[in-house]
Design a protein around this motif. Structure first.
Motif, PDB file in Angstrom:
ATOM      1  N   LEU A  62      11.344  -3.412 -14.216  1.00  0.00           N
ATOM      2  CA  LEU A  62      11.417  -2.840 -12.875  1.00  0.00           C
ATOM      3  C   LEU A  62      11.696  -1.346 -12.931  1.00  0.00           C
ATOM      4  CD1 LEU A  62      11.273  -3.069  -9.850  1.00  0.00           C
ATOM      5  CD2 LEU A  62      13.645  -3.900  -9.850  1.00  0.00           C
ATOM      6  N   ALA A  63      12.534  -0.908 -13.859  1.00  0.00           N
ATOM      7  CA  ALA A  63      12.791   0.527 -14.008  1.00  0.00           C
ATOM      8  C   ALA A  63      11.496   1.273 -14.310  1.00  0.00           C
ATOM      9  CB  ALA A  63      13.827   0.767 -15.104  1.00  0.00           C
ATOM     10  N   PHE A  64      10.658   0.692 -15.166  1.00  0.00           N
ATOM     11  CA  PHE A  64       9.360   1.307 -15.458  1.00  0.00           C
ATOM     12  C   PHE A  64       8.462   1.320 -14.223  1.00  0.00           C
ATOM     13  CE2 PHE A  64      10.240   0.651 -20.043  1.00  0.00           C
ATOM     14  CZ  PHE A  64       9.865   1.908 -20.505  1.00  0.00           C
ATOM     15  N   GLN A  65       8.423   0.200 -13.487  1.00  0.00           N
ATOM     16  CA  GLN A  65       7.603   0.113 -12.273  1.00  0.00           C
ATOM     17  C   GLN A  65       8.044   1.173 -11.252  1.00  0.00           C
ATOM     18  OE1 GLN A  65       5.064  -2.004 -11.141  1.00  0.00           O
ATOM     19  NE2 GLN A  65       4.873  -3.132 -13.048  1.00  0.00           N
ATOM     20  N   VAL A 104      18.003   2.469  -5.248  1.00  0.00           N
ATOM     21  CA  VAL A 104      16.783   3.240  -5.509  1.00  0.00           C
ATOM     22  C   VAL A 104      16.598   4.211  -4.342  1.00  0.00           C
ATOM     23  CG1 VAL A 104      14.326   3.140  -6.051  1.00  0.00           C
ATOM     24  CG2 VAL A 104      15.797   1.199  -6.654  1.00  0.00           C
ATOM     25  N   PRO A 105      16.975   5.457  -4.537  1.00  0.00           N
ATOM     26  CA  PRO A 105      16.864   6.421  -3.443  1.00  0.00           C
ATOM     27  C   PRO A 105      15.415   6.635  -2.999  1.00  0.00           C
ATOM     28  CG  PRO A 105      18.229   7.286  -5.231  1.00  0.00           C
ATOM     29  CD  PRO A 105      17.590   6.030  -5.728  1.00  0.00           C
ATOM     30  N   GLY A 106      15.231   6.717  -1.679  1.00  0.00           N
ATOM     31  CA  GLY A 106      13.971   7.144  -1.109  1.00  0.00           C
ATOM     32  C   GLY A 106      12.809   6.173  -1.141  1.00  0.00           C
ATOM     33  N   ILE A 107      13.057   4.895  -1.374  1.00  0.00           N
ATOM     34  CA  ILE A 107      11.950   3.934  -1.421  1.00  0.00           C
ATOM     35  C   ILE A 107      12.002   3.018  -0.204  1.00  0.00           C
ATOM     36  CG2 ILE A 107      13.158   2.183  -2.785  1.00  0.00           C
ATOM     37  CD1 ILE A 107      10.457   1.763  -4.288  1.00  0.00           C
ATOM     38  N   ALA A 108      10.842   2.694   0.330  1.00  0.00           N
ATOM     39  CA  ALA A 108      10.756   1.749   1.446  1.00  0.00           C
ATOM     40  C   ALA A 108      10.935   0.327   0.917  1.00  0.00           C
ATOM     41  CB  ALA A 108       9.396   1.878   2.132  1.00  0.00           C
ATOM     42  N   LEU A 115       7.073  -3.794  -6.015  1.00  0.00           N
ATOM     43  CA  LEU A 115       7.305  -3.417  -7.412  1.00  0.00           C
ATOM     44  C   LEU A 115       8.216  -4.423  -8.122  1.00  0.00           C
ATOM     45  CD1 LEU A 115       7.662   0.429  -6.911  1.00  0.00           C
ATOM     46  CD2 LEU A 115       5.723  -0.794  -7.934  1.00  0.00           C
ATOM     47  N   ALA A 116       9.205  -4.969  -7.405  1.00  0.00           N
ATOM     48  CA  ALA A 116      10.088  -5.982  -7.991  1.00  0.00           C
ATOM     49  C   ALA A 116       9.306  -7.250  -8.327  1.00  0.00           C
ATOM     50  CB  ALA A 116      11.254  -6.287  -7.050  1.00  0.00           C
ATOM     51  N   ALA A 117       8.404  -7.656  -7.443  1.00  0.00           N
ATOM     52  CA  ALA A 117       7.585  -8.844  -7.707  1.00  0.00           C
ATOM     53  C   ALA A 117       6.675  -8.624  -8.909  1.00  0.00           C
ATOM     54  CB  ALA A 117       6.759  -9.195  -6.465  1.00  0.00           C
ATOM     55  N   ALA A 118       6.124  -7.431  -9.038  1.00  0.00           N
ATOM     56  CA  ALA A 118       5.272  -7.119 -10.192  1.00  0.00           C
ATOM     57  C   ALA A 118       6.080  -7.146 -11.485  1.00  0.00           C
ATOM     58  CB  ALA A 118       4.604  -5.760 -10.008  1.00  0.00           C
ATOM     59  N   ALA A 119       7.292  -6.618 -11.442  1.00  0.00           N
ATOM     60  CA  ALA A 119       8.150  -6.640 -12.631  1.00  0.00           C
ATOM     61  C   ALA A 119       8.507  -8.073 -13.025  1.00  0.00           C
ATOM     62  CB  ALA A 119       9.420  -5.823 -12.389  1.00  0.00           C
TER      63      ALA A 119
END
Length: 141
Positions: A62-65, A104-108, A115-119
């Protein structure tokens, strides 16, 4: 790339005892036993190690995503809750719930969830497990 872990077991399944060692040395002759696995005995067990590996793999994926999407995380705190069930012939890992608290600053929220689901779907530990893997992700302010 290859990684190794090894186990040494002595004795019967219930009364025996063993040790686990990892290539990195993080585990070095770490004890495990029937009571550590199915009771409250001292030592570790394969299932908690799988849970820790899954939490770590998912968090890094997730950090990479997030970083790739321009939103590097401030903090990702993941707990993997592994459930074992008895079935005919033994036990199985039936499910893993990944519980994530993320800063996670600034993310909708919608983009974060995507992105979490992809990770979750693409971290190598998720791919190797046949259990039902779910994700409970919270984006904290």
């Amino acid at each position: 790339m290859r990684r190794e872990g090894s186990a040494l077991w002595q004795g019967s399944g219930k009364e025996g005892k063993g040790t686990l060692t990892t290539q990195s040395g993080t585990l070095s002759k770490t004890p495990y036993s029937f009571t550590a696995r199915f009771g409250d005995g001292q030592g570790t067990n394969p299932e908690e190690l799988i849970a820790a590996a899954h939490a770590g793999c998912f968090s890094m994926a997730l950090a990479f995503q997030l970083s790739g999407a321009g939103h590097p995380p401030q903090e990702l705190a993941t707990t993997a809750r592994l459930t074992m069930e008895q079935e005919s012939g033994g036990w199985k890992i039936a499910a893993i719930v990944l519980v994530l608290k993320a800063k996670v600053p600034g993310i909708a929220k919608e983009r974060f969830d995507e992105l979490a689901a992809a990770a979750k779907a693409n971290c190598p530990v998720s791919k190797v497990l046949n259990a039902a893997i779910t994700l409970d992700a919270t984006l904290e302010a």
